[in-house]
Write a protein that holds these residues in place. Structure first.
Motif, PDB file in Angstrom:
ATOM      1  N   ARG A  23      36.853  28.827  55.052  1.00 42.79           N
ATOM      2  CA  ARG A  23      36.994  28.649  53.666  1.00 42.79           C
ATOM      3  C   ARG A  23      37.314  30.000  53.203  1.00 42.79           C
ATOM      4  NH1 ARG A  23      36.310  24.070  51.359  1.00 42.79           N
ATOM      5  NH2 ARG A  23      35.007  22.597  52.307  1.00 42.79           N
ATOM      6  N   LEU A  24      36.847  31.021  53.666  1.00 41.90           N
ATOM      7  CA  LEU A  24      37.254  32.604  53.259  1.00 41.90           C
ATOM      8  C   LEU A  24      38.414  32.675  54.032  1.00 41.90           C
ATOM      9  CD1 LEU A  24      33.848  34.479  53.569  1.00 41.90           C
ATOM     10  CD2 LEU A  24      35.210  34.398  51.638  1.00 41.90           C
ATOM     11  N   ALA A  25      38.711  32.502  55.217  1.00 36.85           N
ATOM     12  CA  ALA A  25      39.898  32.795  55.733  1.00 36.85           C
ATOM     13  C   ALA A  25      41.116  31.887  55.309  1.00 36.85           C
ATOM     14  CB  ALA A  25      39.768  32.290  57.413  1.00 36.85           C
ATOM     15  N   ALA A  26      41.002  30.664  54.548  1.00 34.87           N
ATOM     16  CA  ALA A  26      41.771  30.143  54.013  1.00 34.87           C
ATOM     17  C   ALA A  26      42.180  30.540  52.603  1.00 34.87           C
ATOM     18  CB  ALA A  26      41.409  28.518  53.979  1.00 34.87           C
ATOM     19  N   GLY A  27      41.349  31.582  52.164  1.00 40.39           N
ATOM     20  CA  GLY A  27      41.886  32.193  50.820  1.00 40.39           C
ATOM     21  C   GLY A  27      41.213  31.533  49.838  1.00 40.39           C
ATOM     22  N   GLU A  28      40.171  30.610  50.072  1.00 36.52           N
ATOM     23  CA  GLU A  28      39.417  29.949  48.999  1.00 36.52           C
ATOM     24  C   GLU A  28      38.512  31.068  48.321  1.00 36.52           C
ATOM     25  OE1 GLU A  28      37.735  26.289  50.120  1.00 36.52           O
ATOM     26  OE2 GLU A  28      39.568  25.593  50.942  1.00 36.52           O
ATOM     27  N   SER A  40      33.306  37.553  50.117  1.00 33.24           N
ATOM     28  CA  SER A  40      32.625  36.939  48.693  1.00 33.24           C
ATOM     29  C   SER A  40      32.591  37.652  47.461  1.00 33.24           C
ATOM     30  CB  SER A  40      31.151  36.559  48.904  1.00 33.24           C
ATOM     31  OG  SER A  40      30.191  37.589  49.264  1.00 33.24           O
ATOM     32  N   PHE A  41      32.769  36.884  46.554  1.00 31.60           N
ATOM     33  CA  PHE A  41      32.692  37.502  44.893  1.00 31.60           C
ATOM     34  C   PHE A  41      31.548  37.402  44.542  1.00 31.60           C
ATOM     35  CE2 PHE A  41      37.561  36.214  45.113  1.00 31.60           C
ATOM     36  CZ  PHE A  41      37.664  37.205  45.858  1.00 31.60           C
ATOM     37  N   ALA A 100      30.120  30.861  33.724  1.00 31.53           N
ATOM     38  CA  ALA A 100      31.234  30.034  33.525  1.00 31.53           C
ATOM     39  C   ALA A 100      32.689  30.503  32.787  1.00 31.53           C
ATOM     40  CB  ALA A 100      30.690  28.753  32.344  1.00 31.53           C
ATOM     41  N   THR A 101      32.334  31.445  31.663  1.00 28.41           N
ATOM     42  CA  THR A 101      33.241  32.410  30.963  1.00 28.41           C
ATOM     43  C   THR A 101      34.007  33.218  32.076  1.00 28.41           C
ATOM     44  OG1 THR A 101      32.179  32.131  28.905  1.00 28.41           O
ATOM     45  CG2 THR A 101      33.801  33.992  29.189  1.00 28.41           C
ATOM     46  N   TYR A 102      33.230  33.850  32.906  1.00 29.13           N
ATOM     47  CA  TYR A 102      34.027  35.016  33.742  1.00 29.13           C
ATOM     48  C   TYR A 102      34.687  34.241  35.022  1.00 29.13           C
ATOM     49  CZ  TYR A 102      33.240  38.428  30.561  1.00 29.13           C
ATOM     50  OH  TYR A 102      33.132  39.347  29.201  1.00 29.13           O
ATOM     51  N   LEU A 103      33.872  33.185  35.492  1.00 32.06           N
ATOM     52  CA  LEU A 103      34.659  32.660  36.842  1.00 32.06           C
ATOM     53  C   LEU A 103      35.725  31.817  36.384  1.00 32.06           C
ATOM     54  CD1 LEU A 103      34.526  32.082  39.707  1.00 32.06           C
ATOM     55  CD2 LEU A 103      32.789  30.228  39.252  1.00 32.06           C
ATOM     56  N   ALA A 104      35.669  31.050  35.251  1.00 27.77           N
ATOM     57  CA  ALA A 104      36.668  30.194  34.769  1.00 27.77           C
ATOM     58  C   ALA A 104      37.965  31.093  34.403  1.00 27.77           C
ATOM     59  CB  ALA A 104      36.493  29.352  33.695  1.00 27.77           C
ATOM     60  N   TRP A 105      37.627  32.375  33.945  1.00 31.38           N
ATOM     61  CA  TRP A 105      38.686  33.412  33.389  1.00 31.38           C
ATOM     62  C   TRP A 105      39.450  33.562  34.671  1.00 31.38           C
ATOM     63  CZ3 TRP A 105      37.574  37.205  29.009  1.00 31.38           C
ATOM     64  CH2 TRP A 105      38.318  37.715  28.402  1.00 31.38           C
ATOM     65  N   LEU A 106      38.662  34.130  35.775  1.00 27.51           N
ATOM     66  CA  LEU A 106      39.280  34.868  36.867  1.00 27.51           C
ATOM     67  C   LEU A 106      39.887  33.719  37.923  1.00 27.51           C
ATOM     68  CD1 LEU A 106      37.674  37.145  35.400  1.00 27.51           C
ATOM     69  CD2 LEU A 106      37.220  38.133  37.579  1.00 27.51           C
ATOM     70  N   ILE A 107      39.319  32.865  38.064  1.00 20.97           N
ATOM     71  CA  ILE A 107      39.760  32.096  39.309  1.00 20.97           C
ATOM     72  C   ILE A 107      41.259  31.293  39.089  1.00 20.97           C
ATOM     73  CG2 ILE A 107      38.543  30.040  38.687  1.00 20.97           C
ATOM     74  CD1 ILE A 107      37.813  29.643  41.606  1.00 20.97           C
ATOM     75  N   PRO A 108      42.117  31.386  39.981  1.00 23.89           N
ATOM     76  CA  PRO A 108      43.216  30.839  39.985  1.00 23.89           C
ATOM     77  C   PRO A 108      42.873  29.225  39.669  1.00 23.89           C
ATOM     78  CG  PRO A 108      43.460  32.304  41.522  1.00 23.89           C
ATOM     79  CD  PRO A 108      42.039  32.291  41.512  1.00 23.89           C
ATOM     80  N   ILE A 126      41.826  49.006  33.913  1.00 25.60           N
ATOM     81  CA  ILE A 126      42.528  47.479  34.177  1.00 25.60           C
ATOM     82  C   ILE A 126      41.201  46.571  33.907  1.00 25.60           C
ATOM     83  CG2 ILE A 126      43.095  46.117  36.160  1.00 25.60           C
ATOM     84  CD1 ILE A 126      44.010  48.238  37.675  1.00 25.60           C
ATOM     85  N   PRO A 127      41.461  45.784  32.745  1.00 24.87           N
ATOM     86  CA  PRO A 127      40.648  44.914  32.368  1.00 24.87           C
ATOM     87  C   PRO A 127      40.283  43.955  33.508  1.00 24.87           C
ATOM     88  CG  PRO A 127      42.360  44.983  30.757  1.00 24.87           C
ATOM     89  CD  PRO A 127      42.677  45.509  31.961  1.00 24.87           C
ATOM     90  N   LEU A 128      38.629  43.596  33.369  1.00 27.64           N
ATOM     91  CA  LEU A 128      38.267  42.772  34.490  1.00 27.64           C
ATOM     92  C   LEU A 128      39.153  41.377  34.884  1.00 27.64           C
ATOM     93  CD1 LEU A 128      36.090  41.764  36.749  1.00 27.64           C
ATOM     94  CD2 LEU A 128      34.778  41.037  34.783  1.00 27.64           C
ATOM     95  N   HIS A 129      39.656  40.744  33.599  1.00 25.22           N
ATOM     96  CA  HIS A 129      40.343  39.707  33.939  1.00 25.22           C
ATOM     97  C   HIS A 129      41.640  39.669  34.415  1.00 25.22           C
ATOM     98  CE1 HIS A 129      41.327  40.928  29.913  1.00 25.22           C
ATOM     99  NE2 HIS A 129      42.656  40.666  30.228  1.00 25.22           N
ATOM    100  N   ALA A 130      42.185  40.956  34.591  1.00 27.12           N
ATOM    101  CA  ALA A 130      43.392  41.164  35.134  1.00 27.12           C
ATOM    102  C   ALA A 130      43.179  41.861  36.776  1.00 27.12           C
ATOM    103  CB  ALA A 130      44.336  42.150  34.274  1.00 27.12           C
ATOM    104  N   LEU A 131      41.998  42.299  36.926  1.00 26.49           N
ATOM    105  CA  LEU A 131      41.933  43.061  38.291  1.00 26.49           C
ATOM    106  C   LEU A 131      42.458  42.320  39.453  1.00 26.49           C
ATOM    107  CD1 LEU A 131      40.839  45.711  39.548  1.00 26.49           C
ATOM    108  CD2 LEU A 131      38.621  44.938  39.580  1.00 26.49           C
ATOM    109  N   HIS A 132      42.058  41.061  39.747  1.00 25.64           N
ATOM    110  CA  HIS A 132      42.243  40.484  40.795  1.00 25.64           C
ATOM    111  C   HIS A 132      43.726  40.361  41.200  1.00 25.64           C
ATOM    112  CE1 HIS A 132      42.550  36.665  43.567  1.00 25.64           C
ATOM    113  NE2 HIS A 132      41.750  37.346  44.088  1.00 25.64           N
ATOM    114  N   SER A 133      44.632  40.329  40.291  1.00 27.83           N
ATOM    115  CA  SER A 133      46.084  40.424  40.498  1.00 27.83           C
ATOM    116  C   SER A 133      46.684  41.631  40.493  1.00 27.83           C
ATOM    117  CB  SER A 133      46.836  39.479  39.619  1.00 27.83           C
ATOM    118  OG  SER A 133      46.527  39.976  38.111  1.00 27.83           O
ATOM    119  N   ARG A 134      45.837  42.703  40.081  1.00 27.63           N
ATOM    120  CA  ARG A 134      46.177  44.128  39.988  1.00 27.63           C
ATOM    121  C   ARG A 134      45.591  45.144  41.018  1.00 27.63           C
ATOM    122  NH1 ARG A 134      46.513  45.694  33.766  1.00 27.63           N
ATOM    123  NH2 ARG A 134      47.278  47.513  34.669  1.00 27.63           N
TER     124      ARG A 134
END
Length: 454
Positions: free
Chosen positions: A262-267, A286-287, A296-304, A393-401
């Protein structure tokens, strides 16, 4: 005689309510996992006769439709809310008897602003208003934010919030309890204020919606609006369509080979343990989203949105609690899960990862060493002060930046440590050398760091 029970939904910063007499009760703005509401009614020995929505929620998936179906209660939803299911359409001034022998009734008051159709509900006992369930209208010391529906409507809704607050203040006695749904950490609140309870009289004395002129109030309200969690865009449509019943049965068990695949698949593989344990050792890639934080707030905010997520938990109990939190924001079924500790989740021969934790005093001691200081707080927090030379870089934007983070060892901080831990796990998974600052930002200046302001 009447009662009002408060049901805390702490992870989302919300409250639901059960109110009634000796035999019947009404539920206001129920969470999606309705078992706790049913249990609360059972403890009181009452039948739920009405389930009420103040508005179509933007921050969580409601349990109202399912609760009404299970209990046979009438489902009250503002008439102007466009929904795909049958309900009792609520209009301004509508009134329902909750328990005749107790003189309990519920009366609707149109209070647009948080949404165009927002409605508050006044609980009357013997014809006297004793409480108002104000949803996202009048909150403790503030009001619900007006920018969650449509940008072109934001200023009009802000003015409507002002008018609605004044309507409640004018029509209800000062001693009327104000019982909002939002405002206890929810991003549906236009600002975060202190307080656990309030009344109309207290709000008339302190709430800026009731103490300032409309133009000043609207200008300040609009200027102070914070970032909107990305997942909010999915909540309103889900609530309009009619949420399905939840499935809280345990997910499929993931073994080390499955987790690696699952990690290798980008999940997303999410470790729910506390940030101290995660930093000490964890599965590479892992995150870390602490189960005890605002999961709930932060995982739902960050995950595609829609990306499969596998949960790693210390125990079946921690896993079950996380599932319950996540269904509230529409993450219905984890793809898989595992319990135990990191050694149970890694394949034979593979090493676990780790990174150091530090304080602001430790950071001050390294000042000038060419390290990167990364601030992941929101822009509104940074505006009040920041470490000079830090990258923002705000946390909610970090994954893409992440690619924007300068080269070098990254010391990442937030206001208290939780978000820095999430950010550190994202950076660590991207093979960056990272140090998580697990400390209160209030101690930065005392530690000798130069804290500037824009």
């Amino acid at each position: 005689m009447f009662f009002i029970d408060t049901l805390e939904i702490a992870g989302l910063g919300n409250r639901s309510y059960l109110a009634g007499g000796e035999r019947t009760a009404v539920v206001i703005d129920p969470p999606r996992d309705i078992e706790q509401v049913i249990a609360a009614a059972a403890r009181r020995g009452v039948r739920i006769s009405h389930v009420v929505e103040t508005h179509l929620h933007n921050d969580y998936v409601t349990g109202g439709l399912e609760l009404a179906r299970v209990t046979g209660a009438a489902y009250l939803v503002p008439a102007a809310a466009r929904v795909s299911y049958e309900r009792v359409p609520v209009h301004d001034g509508d009134r329902w008897e909750i328990e005749a022998t107790a003189g309990l009734a519920l009366r609707a008051l149109a209070t647009p602003g948080h949404t165009p159709h927002h409605t508050s509900y006044v609980l009357e006992a013997g014809g006297t208003a004793v409480a108002v369930f104000s949803g996202g209208s009048l909150l403790i010391g503030t009001v619900g934010r007006p920018d969650l529906v449509e940008p072109r409507l934001t200023e009009d809704l802000a003015r409507a919030q002002y008018a609605s607050a004044h309507r409640l203040a004018a029509e209800l006695p000062d001693e009327t309890a104000v019982l909002p749904t939002h405002g206890f950490g929810s991003f549906c609140s236009s600002s975060q204020t202190e307080g656990e309870s309030t009344t109309i009289g207290k709000e008339k004395a302190a709430n800026e919606a009731l103490t300032r002129n409309v133009d000043t109030f609207v200008a300040d309200l609009l200027a102070g609006l914070d970032d909107i969690p990305a997942y909010y865009t999915h909540m309103g449509p889900a609530n309009a369509e009619g949420p399905a019943p939840v499935d809280l049965t345990p997910p499929a068990v993931a073994d080390p080979e499955d987790i690696a695949a699952r990690l290798a698949a980008g999940e997303w593989v999410v470790d729910l343990r506390n940030r101290v344990a995660f930093a000490e050792n964890h599965l590479a890639g892992s995150f870390n989203f602490e189960a005890e934080g605002q999961l709930a707030t932060y995982l739902a905010w960050l995950i595609p949105w829609g990306k499969p997520v596998t949960l790693l938990a210390e125990s079946p109990e921690q896993l079950a609690a996380a599932q319950r939190e996540l269904v509230r924001v529409g993450i219905d079924r984890p793809a898989a899960a595992a319990t135990g500790e990191p050694a149970d989740w890694v394949r034979d021969g593979e090493a676990l990862a780790s990174f150091p934790r530090a304080t602001f005093a430790d950071l001050a001691a390294r000042s000038g060493d060419g390290i990167v200081v990364l601030d992941v707080r929101r822009a509104s927090e940074r505006a009040a002060g920041f470490i000079e030379g830090s990258v923002h870089i705000p946390l909610h934007a970090l994954h893409s930046r992440i690619g924007e983070v300068p080269a070098g060892q990254v010391w990442v901080h937030c206001a208290g440590g939780m978000r820095a831990a999430i950010a550190a796990s994202l950076l660590d998974a991207a093979d960056r050398e990272v140090v998580a600052v697990d400390d209160s930002f209030a101690s930065a200046e005392a530690a000798g760091l130069t804290v500037g302001a824009p």
